[in-house]
Design an enzyme around this catalytic site. Structure first.
Site: not given
Length: 403
Positions: A173, A178, A228, A272, A289, A291, A337, A341
């Site tokens: 999330n 960040r 986390r 993931k 991966p 998401d 991929q 991405f």
């Protein structure tokens, strides 16, 4: 007496302290590879110059059209650079003393340079022929070919498994900018100081024992890690208690499915995150991966339609989309991929509006490609830096999700 202060190396100041490898931008684009959410330790410290930590050392990387340049900051780096600047100011006795020191340093540096080059080659996986892979993916996938004309040189890094795992536990999330801040605070709190450049301190990534300490969770909560913090401390402790220091690196030698299953047993590691770690540090090039971001790419660009139209990514959907891309792209599907991405990140959208950044037409399909060799220093010494025309637009990444 002049105050000694280490600064970030810049190629335009002279190539004396730099080393070089011949490596075309079709094999590696630093601006894309280091900023697309694989690793969170790299910063652009000057135009086209990227400074970060790998192998327990601080590096600055930059490139010209066919050359990859690298500078490694050693403990006595400041002393050597100032000596080079002050060569003309030395007394006779200083010159004799420094001559002996320089001779010894040259012998040590020759060994260090070989080791540094090996570290860099391994980290960037320069033994993989990326141009050849792009050709194969483009032949199998028209959409990929269209993207590849602009987003060349997106290469998969081979990161330290500990750094990769605990960095990606922070991605839940979250968004790229960040995550970068969180990883840096983690290193500052529990890692060892390596050097300070232009008032910026660089720290090594914390060891498993440093992360497993009982005080870690509370400290990381103070630093804004939230839930986390517990996952980071508990995963480190579980690895040490049940497996040992070498366990993560040992997962490089086991099959992809086994490695992913083992990682998912750790607190805070879902499918993931496990796939990211497999792809980016454990040599599982076929790990894809998935998401919500990648799911949208599959639906929008490949008209992928999942059975029963699930509202979220289930285990079955994760496997089915991964299998879809593995069947399309082959054994290096995870690498392919990462190109798509990268091309979908908001920060890179301006590249699609800049025709001159497209990949130049290849002269011959039979030309030797993909092998990055040591550059002839005589021919590259006076090479000028590329202009800033390729510098990407600075756009907010607030909504970007990591792989």
């Amino acid at each position: 007496m002049r105050k000694m202060m280490a600064t970030h190396a810049v190629l335009s100041s002279g190539v004396k302290t730099w080393r070089a490898l011949t490596c075309e931008k079709s094999e590696l684009r630093l601006d894309l590879t280091l900023a697309c959410g694989q690793s969170f330790r790299w910063r652009e410290t000057a135009d086209g110059h990227w400074t970060g930590v790998m192998g327990g050392q601080v590096w600055t990387l930059t490139q010209t059209e066919d050359t990859l340049w690298y500078h490694v900051y050693k403990p006595n780096d400041v002393h050597r650079r100032l000596m080079a600047e002050n060569d003309g100011e030395e007394t006779m006795s200083q010159q004799k003393c420094n001559a002996a020191v320089k001779k010894e340093q040259k012998e040590v540096m020759a060994v260090n340079q070989q080791e540094d080059e090996a570290i860099l080659r391994d980290y960037l996986q320069l033994d993989v022929n990326l141009k050849d892979l792009y050709r194969k993916w483009g032949a199998a996938d028209k959409h990929f070919q269209k993207i590849a004309d602009i987003f060349t040189g997106v290469r998969m890094l081979r990161q330290d498994p500990t750094e990769c795992l605990f960095s990606f536990i922070c991605t839940s999330n979250n968004h790229i900018s960040r995550i970068q801040g969180m990883v840096e605070r983690l290193c500052e709190a529990r890692g060892n100081l390596l050097c300070k450049l232009d008032q910026t301190s660089y720290y090594d990534f914390p060891s498993l024992s440093a992360l497993a300490d009982s005080s870690v969770e509370a400290r990381l909560r103070e630093l804004g890690f939230g839930y986390r913090a517990r996952f980071l401390q508990q995963s480190a402790k579980q690895i040490l208690d049940q497996h040992g220091y070498k366990w993560l690196e040992g997962l490089r030698t086991v099959p992809y499915s086994e490695a992913r299953h083992a990682l998912r047993a750790l607190p805070g590691v879902g499918t993931k995150v496990a796939d990211c770690v497999c792809l980016m540090s454990l040599d599982k090039a076929n790990a894809v991966p998935i998401d919500t971001h990648v799911w949208q790419i599959a639906k929008r660009d490949y008209k992928y339609a999942a059975a029963n139209q699930p509202k979220s990514i289930t285990e079955k959907l994760h496997k089915d989309i991964g299998d879809f891309f593995r069947n399309l792209w082959g054994p290096y599907a995870g690498w392919a991929q990462s190109v798509l991405f990268c091309a979908d990140l908001k920060k890179f959208q301006k590249l699609k509006e800049t025709p001159h950044l497209k990949r130049p037409k290849e002269e011959s399909d039979t030309e030797s490609v993909g092998t990055c060799k040591r550059a002839n220093m005589k021919t590259v010494k006076n090479r000028k830096l590329k202009s800033a025309s390729e510098k990407k637009g600075k756009m907010s990444v607030k909504e970007e999700q990591v792989v």
